[in-house]
Each structure stands twice: as C-alpha cells, then as structure tokens.
Scaffold this active site. Structure first.
Site, mmCIF file in Angstrom:
data_model
loop_
_atom_site.group_PDB
_atom_site.id
_atom_site.type_symbol
_atom_site.label_atom_id
_atom_site.label_comp_id
_atom_site.label_asym_id
_atom_site.label_seq_id
_atom_site.Cartn_x
_atom_site.Cartn_y
_atom_site.Cartn_z
ATOM 1 N N HIS A 1 6.601 -11.543 6.122
ATOM 2 C CA HIS A 1 6.423 -11.295 4.763
ATOM 3 C C HIS A 1 7.783 -10.900 4.222
ATOM 4 O O HIS A 1 8.788 -10.337 4.597
ATOM 5 C CB HIS A 1 5.441 -10.128 4.517
ATOM 6 C CG HIS A 1 5.670 -8.683 5.424
ATOM 7 N ND1 HIS A 1 5.819 -8.754 6.608
ATOM 8 C CD2 HIS A 1 6.618 -7.836 4.865
ATOM 9 C CE1 HIS A 1 6.048 -7.582 7.464
ATOM 10 N NE2 HIS A 1 6.792 -7.170 6.325
ATOM 11 N N ILE B 1 0.735 -1.297 -0.152
ATOM 12 C CA ILE B 1 -0.006 0.030 -0.059
ATOM 13 C C ILE B 1 0.896 1.165 -0.054
ATOM 14 O O ILE B 1 0.242 2.398 -0.335
ATOM 15 C CB ILE B 1 -0.942 -0.101 1.330
ATOM 16 C CG1 ILE B 1 -2.242 1.029 1.091
ATOM 17 C CG2 ILE B 1 -0.232 0.303 2.588
ATOM 18 C CD1 ILE B 1 -3.407 0.518 2.074
ATOM 19 N N HIS C 1 9.294 -8.803 0.983
ATOM 20 C CA HIS C 1 9.058 -7.785 -0.031
ATOM 21 C C HIS C 1 9.469 -8.150 -1.347
ATOM 22 O O HIS C 1 10.840 -8.693 -1.465
ATOM 23 C CB HIS C 1 9.822 -6.503 0.283
ATOM 24 C CG HIS C 1 9.230 -5.866 1.807
ATOM 25 N ND1 HIS C 1 8.259 -4.795 1.937
ATOM 26 C CD2 HIS C 1 9.417 -6.309 2.932
ATOM 27 C CE1 HIS C 1 8.115 -4.338 3.067
ATOM 28 N NE2 HIS C 1 8.688 -5.417 3.900
ATOM 29 N N GLU D 1 7.417 -3.610 10.476
ATOM 30 C CA GLU D 1 6.147 -2.696 11.176
ATOM 31 C C GLU D 1 5.142 -3.721 11.283
ATOM 32 O O GLU D 1 4.478 -3.349 12.033
ATOM 33 C CB GLU D 1 6.042 -1.766 9.963
ATOM 34 C CG GLU D 1 6.869 -0.545 9.958
ATOM 35 C CD GLU D 1 6.850 0.551 8.969
ATOM 36 O OE1 GLU D 1 5.693 0.316 8.285
ATOM 37 O OE2 GLU D 1 7.506 1.414 8.678
ATOM 38 N N ASN E 1 12.101 -7.998 6.579
ATOM 39 C CA ASN E 1 12.527 -7.280 8.013
ATOM 40 C C ASN E 1 12.380 -8.252 8.872
ATOM 41 O O ASN E 1 11.034 -8.864 9.074
ATOM 42 C CB ASN E 1 12.004 -5.973 7.879
ATOM 43 C CG ASN E 1 12.510 -5.030 7.020
ATOM 44 O OD1 ASN E 1 13.518 -5.286 6.744
ATOM 45 N ND2 ASN E 1 11.496 -4.126 6.330
#
Ligand code: AMP
Length: 144
Positions: free
Chosen positions: A107, A39, A109, A102, A94
């Site tokens: 996940h 997003i 990227h 965050e 991360n």
C-alpha cells in the site's frame, strides 16, 4: 508473496476491505486499485492506495501495477490538494517490519501536510564521506 496464497488472503485486512467484507471509507476505485481513508491517520485526510490483489512488498508487485500507481497517486494527490486545501503531501510506502510495515499487503500512504513539523520526520545526520562511496558501491553492484 502474491495472491496465490489463499490463507494469507483470508487473513489479510486489506484483502477483506477490497472484497467489501470489512468496511472502509472509500475515496476511489478502479479495476486494479482501491483508495480508502486510514483508520489511524497521521494527519487529517491520510488515505491509502491499495491494489485489489494481494502482494506483500514492492518486491512482489508486478511492473504493470507499479506503472499505474504513480499516475494514480498524482491524480488523488491533486484531488486531496484541491479538496482539503493542503499545501503539500507525503507519499510513503513501507516495505518490511523493520521499515514500519504493519499490514502485509502492499500500500501507498498519501499523507496531507499543513505544517512542517506535524510529523516527526528527522533530518539525517551528515554522511560519513569516507564510507559513502563504499555503501553506494554495495548497491550499485547489485542492480539487476
Ligand atoms: P503500514 O505501517 O505502512 O503497514 O501502514 C498500515 C496502515 O494501515 C496504518 O496507517 C493503519 O492505520 C492502516 N490500517 C490498518 N487497518 C486499517 C483499516 N481496517 N482501515 C483503514 N486503515 C487501516
């Protein structure tokens, strides 16, 4: 933390996306993973590969899912390379707040790259060669 913690799952935006309760622009799904557009993309076409089940960091991810995720990243990376006509892409993952995580649902990227300096990754400073062997030893002796 794994998906046996129901309150964390309820609060987790990626669990909600996987369940279809929060909208996302999906590009892929199978029985284990979904992939959808980020997003707040770092570059145009940035998307995320996310297990359907809730695992917080790589330390929590089962080997069976980790074994599947790199072949999937390759497949989706090829699709992005062909479809977006990009010269390359970064895979970024991360773990922990200090590392920039965050969303506490594991996940990966996939960030399309079109130019060398569009993301401010800095080159590292030259290593202190008197210290490097001791730092390496701290890791080496903890491999289990
Ligand atoms: P990280 O900092 O590695 O935890 O990355 C989290 C990523 O999730 C960021 O790039 C966010 O832009 C992205 N993100 C957060 N919420 C959503 C959402 N609802 N839909 C798509 N991407 C999201």
């Amino acid at each position: 933390m794994s998906n046996d913690n129901s309150s964390a799952v309820e609060a987790c935006v990626f669990c909600q996306i996987a369940a279809g309760r929060i909208p996302s622009i999906r590009i892929y799904e199978d029985e284990d993973f979904i992939a959808f557009m980020d997003i707040a993309p770092q570059t145009e076409g940035h998307f995320l590969v996310v297990p359907r089940a809730h695992y917080e960091t790589i330390a929590d991810m089962p080997d069976s899912l980790l074994a599947k995720v790199m072949p999937l990243a390759r497949k989706l990376g090829r699709a992005a390379s062909d479809g977006l006509e990009i010269a390359g892409f970064n895979l970024l993952q991360n773990n922990g707040r200090v590392a920039g995580q965050e969303v506490d649902h594991w996940h990966l990227h996939l960030i399309p790259r079109r130019a060398p300096h569009e993301i401010p990754f800095k080159a590292g400073a030259p290593a202190d060669l008197t210290r490097l062997p001791f730092v390496a030893e701290k890791i080496r002796t903890n491999i289990k």
